[in-house]
Design an enzyme around this catalytic site. Structure first.
Site, short mmCIF file in Angstrom:
data_model
loop_
_atom_site.label_atom_id
_atom_site.label_comp_id
_atom_site.label_asym_id
_atom_site.label_seq_id
_atom_site.Cartn_x
_atom_site.Cartn_y
_atom_site.Cartn_z
N HIS A 181 0.82 -1.21 0.00
CA HIS A 181 0.00 0.00 0.00
C HIS A 181 0.85 1.27 0.00
O HIS A 181 0.43 2.29 -0.55
CB HIS A 181 -0.91 -0.01 1.23
CG HIS A 181 -1.80 1.19 1.33
ND1 HIS A 181 -2.89 1.38 0.50
CD2 HIS A 181 -1.75 2.29 2.15
CE1 HIS A 181 -3.48 2.52 0.81
NE2 HIS A 181 -2.81 3.10 1.79
N ASP A 182 2.03 1.21 0.60
CA ASP A 182 2.86 2.41 0.74
C ASP A 182 4.28 2.10 0.29
O ASP A 182 5.23 2.20 1.07
CB ASP A 182 2.84 2.90 2.19
CG ASP A 182 3.48 4.27 2.35
OD1 ASP A 182 3.62 4.98 1.34
OD2 ASP A 182 3.86 4.63 3.48
N LEU A 183 4.44 1.71 -0.96
CA LEU A 183 5.77 1.41 -1.49
C LEU A 183 6.52 2.71 -1.71
O LEU A 183 6.23 3.48 -2.61
CB LEU A 183 5.65 0.63 -2.80
CG LEU A 183 6.97 0.15 -3.41
CD1 LEU A 183 7.71 -0.78 -2.45
CD2 LEU A 183 6.74 -0.54 -4.75
#
Length: 251
Positions: A181-183
């Site tokens: 989700h938060d690469l």
């Protein structure tokens, strides 16, 4: 690309007491206490060896099990981001224990480890229910002798070969349908052997492989590099480095 080696999954056990619900890996913790998901417990044992700041404090723990085998863990409390985080901070709507962010991340980490993907090993999670809401914490393994990519690039350049390896590792997750989700550059670690790891899979999930989300994931990562380049005085990254990463991703 060669498929990652299969790793034996953890032995999960459940603990429930009143409004507290936990799961833990009995191979990692033989005598479990829910207090282990609280930083105060480890501070009293002088087991806190460091910390990092994000939305909240992430605690680094060094301890030994009953067989005197050293364990190095990371303890993280779940905090909301964005504007809503300024109001409710760390509370989430409860719709069942399996739907909590901690349970989902624990399950996803377990799955990724079973596939041999370079992600932290899940150790335990705790959910504390309070009426319609809950708070949660996660304990996972610490990647030894590792720095996040932003910290690395704040002091030195890295080789094209390592950039390509970063791309290959990200592709290995995408090939298994793992959505991060938060690469961003902070969630990529490089250890002392130049092995690449991905961390922080809060809100990550399995997704259908044949869709647009991998492209969106990569676009998010590129934005994070450009953001750090604008934010930091010393940040050894260029668009050529991104092309090297893409070469690894596309190989």
């Amino acid at each position: 690309m060669n498929q990652p080696a299969i790793v034996k999954p953890c032995h999960e056990k459940t603990f429930q007491q009143g409004n507290i619900y936990c799961q833990y890996d009995s191979d990692e913790i033989t005598s479990f206490l829910p207090e282990m998901l609280n930083s105060d417990y480890w501070q009293e044992k002088n087991a806190i060896v460091g910390s990092a700041q994000g939305r909240g404090t992430t605690w680094f723990i060094a301890t030994e099990n009953a067989e005197n085998i050293e364990r190095n863990w990371v303890l993280r409390h779940y905090y909301r981001g964005g504007l809503i985080g300024k109001v409710v901070n760390d509370q989430y709507l409860f719709t069942g224990y399996k739907n909590t962010r901690a349970a989902r991340e624990f399950t996803l980490l377990t799955s990724m480890r079973a596939l041999g993907l370079p992600a932290p090993k899940p150790v335990a999670f705790r959910v504390i229910r309070q009426g319609l809401f809950y708070r949660a914490d996660l304990l996972s393994s610490r990647i030894e002798n590792a720095q996040d990519l932003v910290a690395v690039l704040s002091t030195t350049t890295i080789t094209d070969l390592l950039w390509q390896q970063i791309g290959k590792v990200i592709k290995s997750f995408h090939q298994q349908g793992i959505y991060h989700h938060d690469l961003n550059a902070h969630n990529i670690l490089i250890d002392g052997n130049n092995k690449v790891w991905l961390i922080d899979f809060d809100q990550g999930e399995h997704r259908a492989k044949q869709s647009k989300w991998p492209e969106d994931n990569m676009a998010r990562l590129l934005r994070s590099f450009r953001k750090e380049q604008q934010r930091m005085t010393n940040f050894y990254w260029t668009e050529k480095n991104w092309q090297a990463l893409l070469n690894g991703y596309q190989s």
